[in-house]
Design an enzyme around this catalytic site. Structure first.
Site, PDB file in Angstrom:
ATOM      1  N   THR A   1      10.581   5.692   9.241  1.00 30.25           N
ATOM      2  CA  THR A   1       9.727   6.499   8.604  1.00 30.25           C
ATOM      3  C   THR A   1       8.579   5.650   8.030  1.00 30.25           C
ATOM      4  OG1 THR A   1      10.997   5.665   6.290  1.00 30.25           O
ATOM      5  CG2 THR A   1      11.902   7.361   7.386  1.00 30.25           C
ATOM      6  N   ASP A   2       7.545   6.315   7.303  1.00 33.53           N
ATOM      7  CA  ASP A   2       6.743   5.366   6.576  1.00 33.53           C
ATOM      8  C   ASP A   2       7.215   5.262   5.208  1.00 33.53           C
ATOM      9  OD1 ASP A   2       4.410   4.284   5.572  1.00 33.53           O
ATOM     10  OD2 ASP A   2       2.980   5.611   6.409  1.00 33.53           O
ATOM     11  N   TRP A   3       6.534   4.866   4.231  1.00 34.12           N
ATOM     12  CA  TRP A   3       7.134   4.275   3.010  1.00 34.12           C
ATOM     13  C   TRP A   3       7.737   5.555   2.045  1.00 34.12           C
ATOM     14  CZ3 TRP A   3       7.159  -0.519   0.950  1.00 34.12           C
ATOM     15  CH2 TRP A   3       7.380  -0.674  -0.476  1.00 34.12           C
ATOM     16  N   ALA A   4       9.040   5.575   2.120  1.00 36.59           N
ATOM     17  CA  ALA A   4       9.844   6.648   1.700  1.00 36.59           C
ATOM     18  C   ALA A   4       9.572   8.090   1.673  1.00 36.59           C
ATOM     19  CB  ALA A   4       9.650   6.629   0.005  1.00 36.59           C
TER      20      ALA A   4
ATOM     21  N   HIS B   1       0.257   6.550  13.097  1.00 37.73           N
ATOM     22  CA  HIS B   1       1.261   7.014  12.344  1.00 37.73           C
ATOM     23  C   HIS B   1       1.416   8.170  13.061  1.00 37.73           C
ATOM     24  CE1 HIS B   1      -0.686   4.460   9.219  1.00 37.73           C
ATOM     25  NE2 HIS B   1       0.416   4.374   8.738  1.00 37.73           N
TER      26      HIS B   1
END
Length: 754
Positions: A293-296, A216
């Site tokens: 993006t990562d989750w939301a 990430h």
């Protein structure tokens, strides 16, 4: 001070440095390069033709990545028909995804196919060892092949993109996601990152590759106090020395996508951080692919308090070249309105759509939207004999023998009765870890089952659970007496201890690094019997094994070894396979030592061995400062001897090289594989240097009595560091070179850079 040489005189770009074997930038924040991505968005005529046919709403739909769990409902089908779904997460199976693809292609106006995505972290149906375990093999071809196996299975099941590899550097085993990492060293982690990207994307099986997403970006692994998502500020130096090299390695391996971290750098969340995304990732590292993006995480800009509302967050994200919105649905809901109101430039939306379409082009979906959904291939590929064998070989190479007093292992022929004790002896689900893909625990070979298969009738096995596992309670003390009774009647005790799959992984932070529940008390009680004990540890992180080692004659770190884990453990305990793994991460002696890692910076005061009375040293007053097991450590059923280091020259020119070599001899009576490790220390530098840094390694296969020479060529890239001005620098002077079996047991020599 020694003479300094700026690497810009050696390398074409003035913003490049070689760290850990990979080219990395060293531009300071005041010397930001231009945003390369603005001038280089990948496209082709086919993509431009599709883009020109899309409405604004359909463009926003291409940027929308939605998930679903369970059955798809009519609302999902309708979104697809309206062109509001560009990608799907958690939709699996060739038949189901073909059905959805036909809706997208045949029932939507524009007919753009869907890109199917999944968390294929260390296997799809046949589950390999966790990534931290794979790194312990130090076997890059095997790691690449393991990723290729996962790619073939996922592709056969209708998946085209995975969220792996995770390359976040972590030096804190309290952080649960260390399970997905490659350990503490940026050089090793960089090589593993490149191997996994190539394995996913270049499996060599025609259209059975999948696209990789490195994550990430960046610094997420430095979670404060080991608590997931917890923000800790990094210095620019630590960012560049430790956290960026594996990302650069993945980019150089042509990774298809990058996922942005939940966390922040220098106080600015990565989703909004223009310096990190545009200047560093796209500019310096040269990445011109898709950024998601990562989750939301668009919504998280509100949570973090840097955006006033969802519109502000959406504008911030698209302006920062974040191309794909995972789960938040902000792009599909808000971008058309924001473009029409003049708050977002439609060119940014178009460029983001180009990135999405390029992924679909690379996956072959634009030319043949139905060609990746073959039900018969899926049946053939998933859990195939070839894949099962490959994951077992990966598990064998990953396990690390930490202790083996008096040759307790392998199990001797004289052993006829074995007591298998512990809450993980019959575990199946826990052997797959937190990210089991589509793995089924019923397909997993438990350690108890593996032992019974391996030894057959030659050994009589008994089993006792010993204790119950509950992180928050000390449960199952009433089971200990039965375990002790079994041990008393046995020739050998095999303890199988560890953690359940939910205890590490995402959100799996822990304050204590002692084995959960009463496991250590169970072991202590069994040890009172005086019977020899071999302890197998099933875990996704390094635990403090000091008491475990004290009460065990042998200790095998099995990690969470996947579908074939029980077979692999049994083959090592039987001696069929000689353990060869080496730790990619330091195992602490005491949890108060955390964070602990081998490459600490040299300080003004010395490190003193053990517990010392010298107050004015960098030590503890109550425990040793040394770890229980250092980085790079791992035993074998044979032994190796190392000669002194030979240098072909005592000096080296800036544009030249020297060769350092050692002779390694297998002094035992079984064949083995040794990981020979090279470390370097810059003795005097303008910036404080680590006491040593891994710079190379090689794997030697040695028959009993055989001697081979390990040679390492040292060139300028292995001597560089980020200087005072954040520019890449090499300084002339003296260097220590170390070669050995781990980061502590090292032969030493010295050479001079002129």
């Amino acid at each position: 001070m020694r003479n300094a040489v700026k690497l810009k005189s050696l390398i074409a770009t003035s913003c490049a440095v070689l760290i850990a074997g990979t080219l990395i930038s060293a531009c300071s924040a005041t010397q930001k390069p231009a945003n390369k991505a603005q001038a280089s968005v990948p496209t082709n005529a086919q993509i431009e033709a599709i883009l020109s046919n899309l409405t604004l709403e359909e463009k926003a739909g291409q940027l929308n990545l939605i998930n679903f769990e369970g059955e798809l409902g009519e609302e999902h089908y309708e979104m697809i028909r309206q062109g509001k779904v560009g990608s799907l997460l958690k939709s699996n199976g060739a038949a189901q995804n073909l059905k959805l693809q036909k809706i997208a292609v045949e029932q939507s106006r524009a007919g753009v196919p869907i890109l199917f995505q999944e968390d294929v972290i260390h296997g799809y149906k046949t589950i390999a060892p966790i990534p931290l375990a794979e790194a312990a093999s130090w076997d890059l071809p095997a790691i690449q092949h393991s990723a290729a196996v996962a790619a073939r299975e996922a592709s056969a099941a209708g998946i085209q993109l995975t969220y792996a590899p995770m390359v976040d550097m972590s030096r804190d085993p309290r952080w649960g996601r260390i399970i997905e990492a490659a350990g503490e060293d940026p050089y090793l982690a960089s090589l593993v990152a490149a191997a996994r990207v190539k394995g996913f994307q270049e499996s060599g099986e025609g259209n059975q590759n999948i696209l990789a997403t490195v994550k990430h970006f960046a610094g997420y692994g430095a979670a404060l106090a080991g608590r997931d998502y917890n923000i800790q500020d990094l210095s620019e130096r630590e960012l560049r020395e430790v956290h960026l090299p594996p990302f650069k390695a993945a980019v150089d391996a042509d990774v298809a996508a990058v996922m942005i971290a939940y966390t922040a750098h220098d106080g600015v969340p990565l989703t909004a951080n223009e310096y990190m995304v545009q200047d560093v990732l796209q500019g310096e590292l040269g990445f011109n692919g898709l950024i998601m993006t990562d989750w939301a995480t668009i919504y998280n800009l509100e949570r973090a308090g840097v955006s006033a509302n969802e519109e502000d967050a959406t504008i911030t994200a698209i302006n920062n070249n974040i191309h794909m919105d995972m789960a938040a649905k902000k792009y599909v809901e808000l971008l058309p309105k924001l473009v029409r109101e003049g708050k977002v430039d439609e060119q940014l939306v178009d460029d983001a759509v180009r990135q999405v379409l390029m992924l679909k082009y690379k996956a072959g979906l634009l030319d043949d939207p139905y060609g990746r959904f073959d039900v018969e291939l899926e049946k053939k590929e998933l859990l195939s004999a070839e894949n099962v064998e490959a994951t077992k070989q990966m598990a064998l190479k990953s396990m690390v023998l930490l202790k083996n007093s008096d040759n307790t292992l392998p199990i001797a022929d004289s052993v006829k009765k074995v007591a298998v004790i512990g809450p993980f002896a019959k575990a199946q689900k826990d052997l797959m870890g937190w990210w089991p893909g589509l793995g089924d625990e019923n397909d997993v070979v438990s350690i108890m089952a593996g032992l019974e298969q391996e030894f057959g009738d030659s050994i009589e096995f008994t089993y006792a659970q010993g204790v119950e596992i509950d992180r928050f309670n000390k449960a199952g003390a009433d089971l200990i007496p039965e375990a002790v009774k079994n041990a008393e009647a046995a020739d050998l005790v095999i303890m199988v201890l560890g953690e359940q799959e939910w205890m590490s992984g995402e959100g799996g932070g822990t304050a204590s690094l002692h084995l959960p529940g009463l496991q250590e008390q169970l072991l202590a009680a069994v040890a009172e019997t005086g019977k020899p004990i071999a302890t197998v540890i099933v875990s996704g992180r390094p635990y403090v094994l000091t008491d475990v080692a004290n009460h065990s004659d042998a200790v095998l770190q099995a990690w969470m070894p996947g579908t074939t884990g029980g077979n692999a453990v049994a083959e090592i305990l039987s001696g069929k396979f000689n353990p060869q793994g080496k730790l990619p991460v330091t195992f602490p002696y005491h949890q108060g030592q955390v964070p602990i890692f081998y490459s600490y910076k040299k300080t003004s005061h010395p490190f003193m061995e053990g517990v010392t009375e010298d107050r004015y040293s960098t030590t503890y007053r109550d425990v040793q400062h040394e770890p229980l097991y250092p980085f790079g450590f791992g035993l074998s059923y044979t032994e190796y001897s190392y000669s002194d280091i030979k240098l072909n020259s005592a000096s080296m020119a800036l544009d030249g090289s020297i060769v350092a070599s050692v002779d390694v001899t297998n002094t035992g009576d079984v064949a083995g594989r040794e990981v020979v490790q090279l470390y370097i220390h810059d003795k005097v530098a303008s910036v404080t240097q680590p006491v040593k840094l891994l710079k190379d390694f090689t794997l030697l296969e040695l028959a009993p009595g055989e001697t081979k020479t390990a040679e390492f060529t040292i060139t300028a890239d292995k001597l560089s560091f980020i200087g005072i001005d954040y520019q890449p620098t090499i300084e002339s002077g003296d260097f220590d070179v170390f070669i050995g079996p781990d980061s502590v047991q090292l032969k030493q020599a010295e050479f001079t850079l002129n």
